[in-house]
Design a protein around this motif. Sequence first.
Motif, PDB file in Angstrom:
ATOM      1  N   ALA A   1       3.161  21.441   1.826  1.00  0.00           N
ATOM      2  CA  ALA A   1       1.821  20.843   1.768  1.00  0.00           C
ATOM      3  C   ALA A   1       1.853  19.323   1.648  1.00  0.00           C
ATOM      4  O   ALA A   1       0.847  18.666   1.932  1.00  0.00           O
ATOM      5  CB  ALA A   1       1.043  21.432   0.598  1.00  0.00           C
ATOM      6  N   SER A   2       2.986  18.759   1.278  1.00  0.00           N
ATOM      7  CA  SER A   2       3.049  17.328   0.992  1.00  0.00           C
ATOM      8  C   SER A   2       2.742  16.432   2.194  1.00  0.00           C
ATOM      9  O   SER A   2       2.318  15.298   2.019  1.00  0.00           O
ATOM     10  CB  SER A   2       4.421  16.949   0.424  1.00  0.00           C
ATOM     11  N   VAL A   3       2.931  16.932   3.390  1.00  0.00           N
ATOM     12  CA  VAL A   3       2.663  16.119   4.583  1.00  0.00           C
ATOM     13  C   VAL A   3       1.178  16.127   4.966  1.00  0.00           C
ATOM     14  O   VAL A   3       0.777  15.436   5.895  1.00  0.00           O
ATOM     15  CB  VAL A   3       3.532  16.560   5.792  1.00  0.00           C
ATOM     16  N   TYR A   4       0.378  16.894   4.234  1.00  0.00           N
ATOM     17  CA  TYR A   4      -1.065  16.974   4.498  1.00  0.00           C
ATOM     18  C   TYR A   4      -1.808  16.328   3.333  1.00  0.00           C
ATOM     19  O   TYR A   4      -1.792  16.847   2.218  1.00  0.00           O
ATOM     20  CB  TYR A   4      -1.503  18.430   4.673  1.00  0.00           C
ATOM     21  N   ASP A   5      -2.458  15.205   3.598  1.00  0.00           N
ATOM     22  CA  ASP A   5      -3.149  14.463   2.541  1.00  0.00           C
ATOM     23  C   ASP A   5      -4.237  15.268   1.849  1.00  0.00           C
ATOM     24  O   ASP A   5      -4.541  15.031   0.686  1.00  0.00           O
ATOM     25  CB  ASP A   5      -3.779  13.176   3.114  1.00  0.00           C
ATOM     26  N   ASP A   6      -4.837  16.203   2.567  1.00  0.00           N
ATOM     27  CA  ASP A   6      -5.974  16.932   2.008  1.00  0.00           C
ATOM     28  C   ASP A   6      -5.623  18.326   1.499  1.00  0.00           C
ATOM     29  O   ASP A   6      -6.496  19.129   1.219  1.00  0.00           O
ATOM     30  CB  ASP A   6      -7.104  17.014   3.037  1.00  0.00           C
ATOM     31  N   ALA A   7      -4.342  18.637   1.371  1.00  0.00           N
ATOM     32  CA  ALA A   7      -3.927  19.948   0.848  1.00  0.00           C
ATOM     33  C   ALA A   7      -3.185  19.739  -0.475  1.00  0.00           C
ATOM     34  O   ALA A   7      -1.976  19.878  -0.569  1.00  0.00           O
ATOM     35  CB  ALA A   7      -3.046  20.663   1.858  1.00  0.00           C
ATOM     36  N   HIS A   8      -3.958  19.405  -1.493  1.00  0.00           N
ATOM     37  CA  HIS A   8      -3.375  19.115  -2.798  1.00  0.00           C
ATOM     38  C   HIS A   8      -2.791  20.383  -3.426  1.00  0.00           C
ATOM     39  O   HIS A   8      -3.358  21.460  -3.296  1.00  0.00           O
ATOM     40  CB  HIS A   8      -4.425  18.506  -3.726  1.00  0.00           C
ATOM     41  N   ILE A   9      -1.663  20.203  -4.099  1.00  0.00           N
ATOM     42  CA  ILE A   9      -0.960  21.319  -4.727  1.00  0.00           C
ATOM     43  C   ILE A   9      -0.585  20.925  -6.151  1.00  0.00           C
ATOM     44  O   ILE A   9      -0.006  19.864  -6.378  1.00  0.00           O
ATOM     45  CB  ILE A   9       0.341  21.668  -3.963  1.00  0.00           C
ATOM     46  N   ASN A  10      -0.898  21.801  -7.095  1.00  0.00           N
ATOM     47  CA  ASN A  10      -0.495  21.603  -8.481  1.00  0.00           C
ATOM     48  C   ASN A  10       0.972  22.020  -8.603  1.00  0.00           C
ATOM     49  O   ASN A  10       1.360  23.092  -8.141  1.00  0.00           O
ATOM     50  CB  ASN A  10      -1.378  22.456  -9.394  1.00  0.00           C
ATOM     51  N   SER A  11       1.778  21.206  -9.232  1.00  0.00           N
ATOM     52  CA  SER A  11       3.214  21.485  -9.334  1.00  0.00           C
ATOM     53  C   SER A  11       3.533  22.722 -10.179  1.00  0.00           C
ATOM     54  O   SER A  11       4.664  23.206 -10.161  1.00  0.00           O
ATOM     55  CB  SER A  11       3.955  20.270  -9.892  1.00  0.00           C
ATOM     56  N   ASP A  12       2.557  23.255 -10.889  1.00  0.00           N
ATOM     57  CA  ASP A  12       2.783  24.448 -11.713  1.00  0.00           C
ATOM     58  C   ASP A  12       2.691  25.760 -10.926  1.00  0.00           C
ATOM     59  O   ASP A  12       3.108  26.798 -11.440  1.00  0.00           O
ATOM     60  CB  ASP A  12       1.777  24.506 -12.869  1.00  0.00           C
ATOM     61  N   ILE A  13       2.145  25.711  -9.689  1.00  0.00           N
ATOM     62  CA  ILE A  13       1.999  26.985  -8.991  1.00  0.00           C
ATOM     63  C   ILE A  13       3.371  27.538  -8.629  1.00  0.00           C
ATOM     64  O   ILE A  13       4.267  26.822  -8.207  1.00  0.00           O
ATOM     65  CB  ILE A  13       1.064  26.916  -7.762  1.00  0.00           C
ATOM     66  N   TRP A  14       3.503  28.801  -8.854  1.00  0.00           N
ATOM     67  CA  TRP A  14       4.694  29.617  -8.627  1.00  0.00           C
ATOM     68  C   TRP A  14       5.815  29.300  -9.607  1.00  0.00           C
ATOM     69  O   TRP A  14       6.610  30.177  -9.900  1.00  0.00           O
ATOM     70  CB  TRP A  14       5.188  29.557  -7.191  1.00  0.00           C
ATOM     71  N   SER A  15       5.891  28.086 -10.164  1.00  0.00           N
ATOM     72  CA  SER A  15       6.926  27.818 -11.163  1.00  0.00           C
ATOM     73  C   SER A  15       6.455  28.280 -12.544  1.00  0.00           C
ATOM     74  O   SER A  15       7.177  28.974 -13.246  1.00  0.00           O
ATOM     75  CB  SER A  15       7.306  26.347 -11.184  1.00  0.00           C
ATOM     76  N   LYS A  16       5.224  27.914 -12.923  1.00  0.00           N
ATOM     77  CA  LYS A  16       4.662  28.332 -14.206  1.00  0.00           C
ATOM     78  C   LYS A  16       3.540  29.350 -14.024  1.00  0.00           C
ATOM     79  O   LYS A  16       3.438  30.320 -14.764  1.00  0.00           O
ATOM     80  CB  LYS A  16       4.142  27.121 -14.982  1.00  0.00           C
ATOM     81  N   THR A  17       2.660  29.105 -13.061  1.00  0.00           N
ATOM     82  CA  THR A  17       1.578  30.049 -12.768  1.00  0.00           C
ATOM     83  C   THR A  17       2.056  30.955 -11.656  1.00  0.00           C
ATOM     84  O   THR A  17       2.269  30.517 -10.528  1.00  0.00           O
ATOM     85  CB  THR A  17       0.302  29.302 -12.325  1.00  0.00           C
ATOM     86  N   ARG A  18       2.235  32.241 -11.991  1.00  0.00           N
ATOM     87  CA  ARG A  18       2.831  33.201 -11.062  1.00  0.00           C
ATOM     88  C   ARG A  18       1.919  34.409 -10.868  1.00  0.00           C
ATOM     89  O   ARG A  18       2.065  35.422 -11.554  1.00  0.00           O
ATOM     90  CB  ARG A  18       4.183  33.666 -11.591  1.00  0.00           C
TER      91      ARG A  18
END
Length: 195
Positions: free
Chosen positions: A75-92
């Motif tokens: 998602a990092s190459v898409y400015d409008d697709a923000h991702i929380n760093s906790d998804i899948w690592s902490k929030t599963r």
Amino acid sequence: VSAFLVNRSSDLDVLCVWAWIAQRRIDELNKKLGNKIELRYHYLDIFGDAVHKIPTQWRDKGGYDGFSKHVIKAASVYDDAHINSDIWSKTRPTSSASVHLVLKAIELTYCCRQSIDFALKFRRAFFIDAKDISNLEVLFALIEDAGLDSRQVNKAIVDGTAMAALMRSYQEAKALGLKGSPTYIIDNGRQTLYG
């Protein structure tokens, strides 16, 4: 000027990062084409058993943490697709099926448009706010916060009509041979696009 109607079916799993990224393109289409385009949404079972899928498929690539890094990088190459760093690592989330079930219940209780709007709300809650949207309590709290009656939505779950509608959606995707999320079927099946 004659009007035209593009029939598109969008098949997705709400936990899929590619469906999250593709949402901006859907928003653009709706904005530019307005009532000249018709979208019909179906759900795929990609993350129906995420609690088994991710540790198994990502066992040699870092498990949940490796998958989280993969999603964030995608998602990092898409400015409008923000991702929380906790998804899948902490929030599963354990499964996308619970989200799909609630979305079908909203569709049956209110309307298709409400369900489409809530699919986006639920995905934002996961991808941006890192909420576990496989948890029914989280989903019903989001429904209540948005002003809908969660008891009415729950009735469609309790009486089985939402489950029947979800199974029909899964079966339609299977009958069409769809394996990717998102998948777009354009012009009544004349063209299929993945991603």
